[in-house]
Design a protein around this motif. Structure first.
Motif, PDB file in Angstrom:
ATOM      1  N   ALA A   9       6.240  34.514 114.826  1.00 14.67           N
ATOM      2  CA  ALA A   9       7.368  35.348 115.262  1.00 14.67           C
ATOM      3  C   ALA A   9       8.336  34.530 116.113  1.00 14.67           C
ATOM      4  O   ALA A   9       9.564  34.629 115.951  1.00 14.67           O
ATOM      5  N   ALA A  10       7.805  33.702 117.000  1.00 14.38           N
ATOM      6  CA  ALA A  10       8.659  32.839 117.827  1.00 14.38           C
ATOM      7  C   ALA A  10       9.406  31.831 116.951  1.00 14.38           C
ATOM      8  O   ALA A  10      10.586  31.536 117.186  1.00 14.38           O
ATOM      9  N   ALA A  11       8.730  31.311 115.924  1.00 18.37           N
ATOM     10  CA  ALA A  11       9.373  30.363 115.008  1.00 18.37           C
ATOM     11  C   ALA A  11      10.525  31.041 114.261  1.00 18.37           C
ATOM     12  O   ALA A  11      11.597  30.463 114.104  1.00 18.37           O
ATOM     13  N   ARG A  12      10.309  32.273 113.813  1.00 21.29           N
ATOM     14  CA  ARG A  12      11.370  33.001 113.101  1.00 21.29           C
ATOM     15  C   ARG A  12      12.596  33.191 113.995  1.00 21.29           C
ATOM     16  O   ARG A  12      13.725  33.080 113.534  1.00 21.29           O
ATOM     17  N   GLU A  13      12.367  33.484 115.273  1.00 21.80           N
ATOM     18  CA  GLU A  13      13.491  33.649 116.208  1.00 21.80           C
ATOM     19  C   GLU A  13      14.274  32.348 116.343  1.00 21.80           C
ATOM     20  O   GLU A  13      15.507  32.358 116.342  1.00 21.80           O
ATOM     21  N   ARG A  14      13.570  31.235 116.450  1.00 20.52           N
ATOM     22  CA  ARG A  14      14.238  29.941 116.593  1.00 20.52           C
ATOM     23  C   ARG A  14      14.978  29.531 115.325  1.00 20.52           C
ATOM     24  O   ARG A  14      15.945  28.781 115.373  1.00 20.52           O
ATOM     25  N   LEU A  15      14.518  30.032 114.173  1.00 24.26           N
ATOM     26  CA  LEU A  15      15.098  29.658 112.890  1.00 24.26           C
ATOM     27  C   LEU A  15      16.180  30.611 112.397  1.00 24.26           C
ATOM     28  O   LEU A  15      16.685  30.446 111.282  1.00 24.26           O
ATOM     29  N   ALA A  16      16.541  31.596 113.196  1.00 25.13           N
ATOM     30  CA  ALA A  16      17.452  32.653 112.744  1.00 25.13           C
ATOM     31  C   ALA A  16      18.711  32.114 112.062  1.00 25.13           C
ATOM     32  O   ALA A  16      19.155  32.669 111.061  1.00 25.13           O
ATOM     33  N   ASP A  17      19.285  31.039 112.552  1.00 23.14           N
ATOM     34  CA  ASP A  17      20.526  30.498 111.981  1.00 23.14           C
ATOM     35  C   ASP A  17      20.297  29.296 111.066  1.00 23.14           C
ATOM     36  O   ASP A  17      21.258  28.714 110.573  1.00 23.14           O
ATOM     37  N   ALA A  18      19.054  28.927 110.838  1.00 20.84           N
ATOM     38  CA  ALA A  18      18.744  27.763 109.999  1.00 20.84           C
ATOM     39  C   ALA A  18      18.812  28.145 108.520  1.00 20.84           C
ATOM     40  O   ALA A  18      18.594  29.295 108.152  1.00 20.84           O
ATOM     41  N   PRO A  19      19.113  27.175 107.671  1.00 19.83           N
ATOM     42  CA  PRO A  19      19.202  27.469 106.227  1.00 19.83           C
ATOM     43  C   PRO A  19      17.837  27.787 105.625  1.00 19.83           C
ATOM     44  O   PRO A  19      16.819  27.260 106.055  1.00 19.83           O
ATOM     45  N   ARG A  20      17.870  28.666 104.641  1.00 22.46           N
ATOM     46  CA  ARG A  20      16.655  29.034 103.919  1.00 22.46           C
ATOM     47  C   ARG A  20      16.734  28.502 102.496  1.00 22.46           C
ATOM     48  O   ARG A  20      17.816  28.217 101.996  1.00 22.46           O
ATOM     49  N   GLU A  21      15.584  28.410 101.870  1.00 24.84           N
ATOM     50  CA  GLU A  21      15.520  27.966 100.484  1.00 24.84           C
ATOM     51  C   GLU A  21      14.940  29.084  99.633  1.00 24.84           C
ATOM     52  O   GLU A  21      14.210  29.937 100.118  1.00 24.84           O
ATOM     53  N   ARG A  22      15.264  29.047  98.365  1.00 23.33           N
ATOM     54  CA  ARG A  22      14.828  30.069  97.419  1.00 23.33           C
ATOM     55  C   ARG A  22      13.352  29.882  97.071  1.00 23.33           C
ATOM     56  O   ARG A  22      12.887  28.758  96.898  1.00 23.33           O
TER      57      ARG A  22
END
Length: 160
Positions: A9-22
């Motif tokens: 959950a903490a990682a998801r918060e830190r990654l909120a603006d990071a690019p995602r892959e399909r």
């Protein structure tokens, strides 16, 4: 909430603006009037690629293969593995993945509640949450691994 859930959950918060892959799933082609259709890769969502882990909004996955979408072309291959990769790239293109975009296939869902010393790549080793970053590599503490991978994703090295 478990310790793994807290870390993720903490990682998801830190990654909120990071690019995602399909992430996608290979579907074998159905028959249409007895004629088999070509396989395609269908979209199954987006995830943050963190080395051997794929972090989604609701879970964590172990990575599988990564292919880049390419239109199907006829060519000769020196190795059967090259032919298979080209087939997967064409399947991604047929599935609607824009040309040149990467897609993760062959991933598997991990259950953070069922970790033990033998689960990979996430494991509970000597009471510590760990991740095995390669088949021959050792285990790293999960918190440290996530810190390193998130930093690389948020602040990629120059020309990466």
């Amino acid at each position: 909430m478990s310790a793994v859930d807290d870390l993720l959950a903490a990682a998801r918060e830190r990654l909120a603006d990071a690019p995602r892959e399909r992430i996608g799933e290979l579907q074998e082609g159905r028959r249409l009037l007895g004629i088999p259709r070509a396989p395609r890769i269908v979209d199954r969502g987006r995830a943050w690629h963190l080395g051997v882990l794929l972090l989604t909004d609701g879970g964590v996955l172990a990575t599988g293969d990564i292919v880049r979408s390419r239109a199907e072309v006829r060519r000769g291959f020196a190795a059967e593995s090259q032919r298979r990769r080209a087939e997967l790239s064409a399947a991604a293109h047929r599935g609607g993945v824009p040309e040149g975009e990467t897609v993760h296939i062959g991933w598997r869902a991990l259950d953070p509640a069922a970790l033990d010393a033998r689960t990979a790549p996430l494991a509970l080793r000597d009471g510590a949450l760990s991740v095995r970053w390669s088949a021959q590599g050792g285990y790293l503490p999960l918190a440290r691994y996530l810190d390193e991978r998130i930093d690389l994703l948020v602040h990629p090295p120059e020309r990466a």
